[in-house]
Scaffold this motif. Sequence first.
Motif, mmCIF file in Angstrom:
data_model
loop_
_atom_site.group_PDB
_atom_site.id
_atom_site.type_symbol
_atom_site.label_atom_id
_atom_site.label_comp_id
_atom_site.label_asym_id
_atom_site.label_seq_id
_atom_site.Cartn_x
_atom_site.Cartn_y
_atom_site.Cartn_z
ATOM 1 N N GLU A 60 0.833 -1.200 0.000
ATOM 2 C CA GLU A 60 0.000 0.000 0.000
ATOM 3 C C GLU A 60 0.874 1.259 0.000
ATOM 4 O OE1 GLU A 60 -3.867 1.293 2.566
ATOM 5 O OE2 GLU A 60 -2.216 0.429 3.700
ATOM 6 N N VAL A 61 0.464 2.262 -0.781
ATOM 7 C CA VAL A 61 1.122 3.572 -0.806
ATOM 8 C C VAL A 61 0.057 4.622 -0.514
ATOM 9 C CG1 VAL A 61 2.418 5.248 -2.179
ATOM 10 C CG2 VAL A 61 2.842 2.793 -2.486
ATOM 11 N N ILE A 62 0.307 5.435 0.508
ATOM 12 C CA ILE A 62 -0.609 6.513 0.893
ATOM 13 C C ILE A 62 0.179 7.820 0.862
ATOM 14 C CG2 ILE A 62 -2.035 7.493 2.739
ATOM 15 C CD1 ILE A 62 -2.424 4.645 3.814
ATOM 16 N N PHE A 63 -0.410 8.844 0.277
ATOM 17 C CA PHE A 63 0.204 10.172 0.250
ATOM 18 C C PHE A 63 -0.526 11.086 1.228
ATOM 19 C CE2 PHE A 63 1.378 8.370 -3.751
ATOM 20 C CZ PHE A 63 2.597 8.938 -4.084
ATOM 21 N N THR A 64 0.224 11.933 1.918
ATOM 22 C CA THR A 64 -0.405 13.032 2.644
ATOM 23 C C THR A 64 -0.108 14.303 1.860
ATOM 24 O OG1 THR A 64 1.451 13.637 4.105
ATOM 25 C CG2 THR A 64 -0.080 11.907 4.885
ATOM 26 N N ARG A 65 -1.023 15.234 1.980
ATOM 27 C CA ARG A 65 -0.876 16.501 1.269
ATOM 28 C C ARG A 65 -1.207 17.625 2.245
ATOM 29 N NH1 ARG A 65 -3.929 16.566 -4.319
ATOM 30 N NH2 ARG A 65 -5.664 16.136 -2.924
ATOM 31 N N ASP A 66 -0.207 18.442 2.537
ATOM 32 C CA ASP A 66 -0.409 19.628 3.361
ATOM 33 C C ASP A 66 -1.431 20.491 2.634
ATOM 34 O OD1 ASP A 66 0.382 21.072 5.712
ATOM 35 O OD2 ASP A 66 1.579 22.433 4.472
ATOM 36 N N THR A 67 -2.497 20.866 3.326
ATOM 37 C CA THR A 67 -3.603 21.544 2.662
ATOM 38 C C THR A 67 -4.051 22.742 3.485
ATOM 39 O OG1 THR A 67 -4.335 19.459 1.692
ATOM 40 C CG2 THR A 67 -5.942 21.252 1.748
ATOM 41 N N HIS A 68 -3.856 23.922 2.911
ATOM 42 C CA HIS A 68 -4.269 25.163 3.573
ATOM 43 C C HIS A 68 -5.281 25.902 2.705
ATOM 44 C CE1 HIS A 68 -1.215 24.430 6.519
ATOM 45 N NE2 HIS A 68 -0.279 24.373 5.589
ATOM 46 N N GLN A 69 -5.923 26.869 3.308
ATOM 47 C CA GLN A 69 -6.904 27.701 2.617
ATOM 48 C C GLN A 69 -6.336 29.106 2.453
ATOM 49 O OE1 GLN A 69 -9.501 25.971 1.388
ATOM 50 N NE2 GLN A 69 -8.568 24.228 2.440
ATOM 51 N N SER A 70 -7.074 29.949 1.774
ATOM 52 C CA SER A 70 -6.586 31.310 1.488
ATOM 53 C C SER A 70 -6.390 32.146 2.755
ATOM 54 C CB SER A 70 -7.543 32.019 0.530
ATOM 55 O OG SER A 70 -8.834 32.075 1.091
ATOM 56 N N ASN A 71 -6.992 31.739 3.864
ATOM 57 C CA ASN A 71 -6.831 32.479 5.123
ATOM 58 C C ASN A 71 -5.642 31.970 5.944
ATOM 59 O OD1 ASN A 71 -7.810 29.983 5.973
ATOM 60 N ND2 ASN A 71 -9.117 30.872 7.575
ATOM 61 N N TYR A 72 -4.721 31.263 5.319
ATOM 62 C CA TYR A 72 -3.608 30.625 6.019
ATOM 63 C C TYR A 72 -2.900 31.561 7.001
ATOM 64 C CZ TYR A 72 0.959 28.692 6.997
ATOM 65 O OH TYR A 72 2.083 28.267 7.649
ATOM 66 N N LEU A 73 -2.627 32.790 6.598
ATOM 67 C CA LEU A 73 -1.879 33.701 7.474
ATOM 68 C C LEU A 73 -2.642 34.058 8.751
ATOM 69 C CD1 LEU A 73 -0.200 36.069 4.859
ATOM 70 C CD2 LEU A 73 0.850 34.184 6.155
ATOM 71 N N CYS A 74 -3.940 33.816 8.779
ATOM 72 C CA CYS A 74 -4.752 34.079 9.976
ATOM 73 C C CYS A 74 -4.801 32.872 10.912
ATOM 74 C CB CYS A 74 -6.175 34.471 9.575
ATOM 75 S SG CYS A 74 -6.251 35.986 8.611
ATOM 76 N N THR A 75 -4.231 31.749 10.494
ATOM 77 C CA THR A 75 -4.239 30.547 11.328
ATOM 78 C C THR A 75 -3.076 30.576 12.307
ATOM 79 O OG1 THR A 75 -2.840 29.219 9.852
ATOM 80 C CG2 THR A 75 -5.236 29.232 9.406
ATOM 81 N N ASN A 76 -3.143 29.708 13.304
ATOM 82 C CA ASN A 76 -2.050 29.631 14.269
ATOM 83 C C ASN A 76 -0.736 29.281 13.574
ATOM 84 O OD1 ASN A 76 -1.273 29.732 17.120
ATOM 85 N ND2 ASN A 76 -0.761 27.577 16.816
ATOM 86 N N GLU A 77 -0.782 28.286 12.673
ATOM 87 C CA GLU A 77 0.439 27.926 11.934
ATOM 88 C C GLU A 77 0.950 29.112 11.134
ATOM 89 O OE1 GLU A 77 1.865 25.123 8.255
ATOM 90 O OE2 GLU A 77 0.300 24.309 9.548
ATOM 91 N N GLY A 78 0.052 29.839 10.490
ATOM 92 C CA GLY A 78 0.438 30.993 9.686
ATOM 93 C C GLY A 78 1.086 32.101 10.492
ATOM 94 N N LYS A 79 0.738 32.190 11.754
ATOM 95 C CA LYS A 79 1.374 33.191 12.628
ATOM 96 C C LYS A 79 2.822 32.819 12.926
ATOM 97 C CE LYS A 79 -3.025 34.439 14.638
ATOM 98 N NZ LYS A 79 -3.939 34.267 15.747
ATOM 99 N N TYR A 80 3.103 31.518 13.027
ATOM 100 C CA TYR A 80 4.458 31.054 13.326
ATOM 101 C C TYR A 80 5.293 30.832 12.069
ATOM 102 C CZ TYR A 80 3.145 30.472 18.169
ATOM 103 O OH TYR A 80 2.740 30.706 19.464
ATOM 104 N N LEU A 81 4.647 30.507 10.966
ATOM 105 C CA LEU A 81 5.320 30.312 9.687
ATOM 106 C C LEU A 81 4.586 31.168 8.657
ATOM 107 C CD1 LEU A 81 7.409 28.826 7.901
ATOM 108 C CD2 LEU A 81 5.712 27.014 7.598
#
Length: 167
Positions: free
Chosen positions: A44-65
């Motif tokens: 089995e092969v499974i891919f993960t895909r980092d997925t953000h929305q247009s409001n990324y900079l307003c998210t907690n992650e967006g504040k740190y990165l």
Amino acid sequence: MKKTLIVVDMQKDFIDGVLGTKEAVAIVDAVKEKIAMYRANGDEVIFTRDTHQSNYLCTNEGKYLPVVHCVEGTEGWQIWEGLYEPGDEIIDKPTFGFLGWNQYSFEEVELIGLCTDICVVSNALILKAMFPEITVRVDASCCAGVTPESHAAALETMKMCQVEVIV
């Protein structure tokens, strides 16, 4: 024994896009070979895909990165060409680690991809915590971190948590 390869966030933005590195570019061929080996064995092969929305900079992650990346539907969000094949599963995850692994029945898991020090380590530790009796392995030659130093530190962290690291 059922083996599963989890290919973490091998996306354009992390390879040669806004967060790309020469180390990420350097692992692409090794990642292709590893995926081909699993497919040839019928695993089995499974891919993960980092997925953000247009409001990324307003998210907690967006504040740190504060670097807009992997916005759903953009070129940078796409899995690197030549890795994914129709029929492979893709998990879109909005943050570092996917918390839905408990919906799967794993016997042995290997992780490869990007970034060793963020999403690979997060998913490896989540998997090890959810499935403490299975082998969870990371192939260091098929991973790259934000920096070589943070890549090495993440590998050491995973070793301390009983994740096998192939060097």
